[in-house]
Design a protein around this motif. Structure first.
Motif, short mmCIF file in Angstrom:
data_model
loop_
_atom_site.label_atom_id
_atom_site.label_comp_id
_atom_site.label_asym_id
_atom_site.label_seq_id
_atom_site.Cartn_x
_atom_site.Cartn_y
_atom_site.Cartn_z
N GLN A 77 0.73 -1.18 0.20
CA GLN A 77 -0.10 -0.07 0.11
C GLN A 77 0.89 1.16 0.28
O GLN A 77 0.24 2.35 -0.18
CB GLN A 77 -1.03 0.00 1.21
CG GLN A 77 -0.48 0.12 2.55
CD GLN A 77 -0.16 -1.46 3.26
OE1 GLN A 77 0.02 -2.26 2.36
NE2 GLN A 77 -0.26 -1.50 4.54
N ARG A 78 2.15 1.24 0.31
CA ARG A 78 3.11 2.21 0.23
C ARG A 78 3.88 2.45 -1.22
O ARG A 78 4.69 3.32 -1.17
CB ARG A 78 4.03 2.16 1.41
CG ARG A 78 3.38 2.28 2.59
CD ARG A 78 4.35 2.41 3.96
NE ARG A 78 3.81 2.80 5.14
CZ ARG A 78 4.68 2.86 6.40
NH1 ARG A 78 5.78 2.70 6.17
NH2 ARG A 78 3.65 2.84 7.40
N VAL A 79 3.51 1.60 -2.00
CA VAL A 79 4.22 1.67 -3.39
C VAL A 79 3.30 2.17 -4.35
O VAL A 79 1.94 2.17 -4.52
CB VAL A 79 4.39 0.47 -3.91
CG1 VAL A 79 5.15 0.18 -4.96
CG2 VAL A 79 5.36 -0.38 -2.91
N SER A 80 3.65 3.21 -5.19
CA SER A 80 3.18 4.10 -6.12
C SER A 80 2.79 2.88 -7.34
O SER A 80 3.15 1.84 -7.44
CB SER A 80 3.85 5.06 -6.89
OG SER A 80 4.92 4.61 -7.35
N LYS A 81 1.55 3.31 -8.11
CA LYS A 81 1.18 2.62 -9.07
C LYS A 81 1.97 2.14 -10.07
O LYS A 81 2.15 0.97 -10.47
CB LYS A 81 -0.16 2.89 -9.82
CG LYS A 81 -1.39 2.90 -8.86
CD LYS A 81 -2.50 3.48 -9.67
CE LYS A 81 -3.74 3.49 -8.62
NZ LYS A 81 -4.97 4.05 -9.40
N PRO A 82 2.92 3.16 -10.54
CA PRO A 82 4.06 2.70 -11.76
C PRO A 82 4.93 1.78 -10.90
O PRO A 82 5.32 0.81 -11.67
CB PRO A 82 4.64 4.03 -12.08
CG PRO A 82 3.59 5.09 -11.58
CD PRO A 82 2.86 4.50 -10.39
N LYS B 206 5.68 -6.06 -10.53
CA LYS B 206 4.74 -7.31 -11.01
C LYS B 206 5.15 -7.67 -12.13
O LYS B 206 5.26 -9.00 -12.37
CB LYS B 206 3.38 -7.00 -10.96
CG LYS B 206 2.45 -6.68 -10.04
CD LYS B 206 1.01 -6.49 -10.38
CE LYS B 206 0.25 -6.31 -8.84
NZ LYS B 206 -1.29 -5.86 -9.31
N LYS B 207 5.65 -6.93 -13.19
CA LYS B 207 6.37 -7.47 -14.20
C LYS B 207 7.70 -8.24 -14.12
O LYS B 207 7.88 -9.20 -14.79
CB LYS B 207 7.03 -6.17 -15.12
CG LYS B 207 7.53 -6.37 -16.69
CD LYS B 207 7.93 -5.14 -17.32
CE LYS B 207 8.41 -5.52 -18.61
NZ LYS B 207 8.81 -4.22 -19.45
N GLY B 208 8.37 -7.89 -12.95
CA GLY B 208 9.70 -8.76 -12.64
C GLY B 208 9.19 -10.04 -11.83
O GLY B 208 9.90 -10.75 -11.51
N ASP B 209 7.83 -10.06 -11.16
CA ASP B 209 7.34 -10.95 -10.42
C ASP B 209 8.37 -10.94 -9.08
O ASP B 209 8.86 -12.21 -8.58
CB ASP B 209 7.47 -12.23 -10.95
CG ASP B 209 6.67 -13.42 -10.32
OD1 ASP B 209 5.87 -12.85 -9.70
OD2 ASP B 209 6.87 -14.60 -10.39
N VAL B 210 8.54 -9.78 -8.63
CA VAL B 210 9.02 -9.72 -7.33
C VAL B 210 8.54 -8.82 -6.43
O VAL B 210 7.50 -8.03 -6.64
CB VAL B 210 10.88 -9.10 -7.49
CG1 VAL B 210 11.47 -10.02 -8.36
CG2 VAL B 210 10.37 -7.80 -8.06
N ALA B 211 8.77 -9.14 -5.12
CA ALA B 211 8.17 -8.27 -3.95
C ALA B 211 8.29 -6.88 -3.87
O ALA B 211 9.65 -6.47 -4.47
CB ALA B 211 8.24 -9.06 -2.67
N PRO B 212 7.63 -5.91 -3.76
CA PRO B 212 7.94 -4.48 -3.59
C PRO B 212 9.16 -4.07 -2.63
O PRO B 212 9.44 -4.96 -1.55
CB PRO B 212 6.52 -3.61 -2.85
CG PRO B 212 5.69 -4.91 -3.52
CD PRO B 212 6.16 -6.13 -3.19
#
Length: 210
Positions: A59-64, A70-76
């Motif tokens: 919830q603390r990560v911007s949409k971009p 998600k594109k790299g399939d890694v956690a924020p």
């Protein structure tokens, strides 16, 4: 293979070497880091590897950035750094970089943000000497003195050392020795002091002078 890792400065302590001598060290929580993106000459104009460190709440990560992870399939991740390795092909998206990428005796360059000191005068900031405290040089003996000539060039030279903001800037300490690596706890002990406060983010990479 070129190596680098992002970490967090824990603090300073001392350990004993095999000859019983005291060695001052700075402990760094190094990784684990994950490769979040690979940049190539074809797509980006240069070869590089983007690495993330420190888990971040979604919830603390911007949409971009959410889409990027998600594109790299890694956690924020909280911190992202880019490294231009000469052999980027050795890394793939999703690969983990752990503390054991370095070994005892390796030489590293450590980069961090120095402690901010706020506004400081020229004596504290640039190690100026005091003016005379007699013969009319007052009322302040700690000010910077003359800033330049009068009619020519009728201005203050760019880059003149003056009072101002001290610290809170990027600093690199070169050619420090790795004294101990604790891969199980993701800790690296580096000989000597490194920039920044405890808890600050630092980057360890192969020394350019080794």
């Amino acid at each position: 293979m070129q190596k680098a890792i992002i970490g967090k400065k824990i603090g300073m302590t001392q350990i004993f070497d095999e000859k019983g001598r005291v060695v001052p060290v700075t402990v760094v929580e190094a990784g684990p880091c994950v490769v979040t993106q690979k940049k190539t000459v074809e797509n980006d104009g240069y070869d590089a590897v983007q690495v993330g460190f420190g888990d971040q709440k979604p919830q603390r990560v911007s949409k971009p950035l959410t889409g990027h992870f998600k594109k790299g399939d890694v956690a924020p991740k909280k911190t992202l750094k880019e490294f231009r390795f000469s052999d980027c092909g050795a890394y793939n998206v999703g690969d983990l970089i752990k503390a054991d990428v370095f070994a005892n005796g390796d030489k590293v360059d450590v980069t961090g943000t120095s402690k901010g000191k706020g506004y400081a005068g020229v004596i504290k900031r640039w190690n100026f000497q005091r003016l005379k405290e007699t013969h009319g040089s007052g009322p302040v003996a700690r000010h910077g003195g003359s800033n330049g000539a009068c009619s020519s060039p009728s201005r203050v030279w760019k880059g003149l050392k003056m009072a101002g903001h001290l610290g809170a800037e990027k600093v690199t300490v070169q050619n420090l020795a790795v004294v101990k690596v604790d891969a199980e706890n993701n800790l690296i002990a580096v000989k000597g002091a490194i920039p920044g406060p405890n808890g600050g983010t630092v980057v360890l990479r192969d020394s350019v002078k080794a």
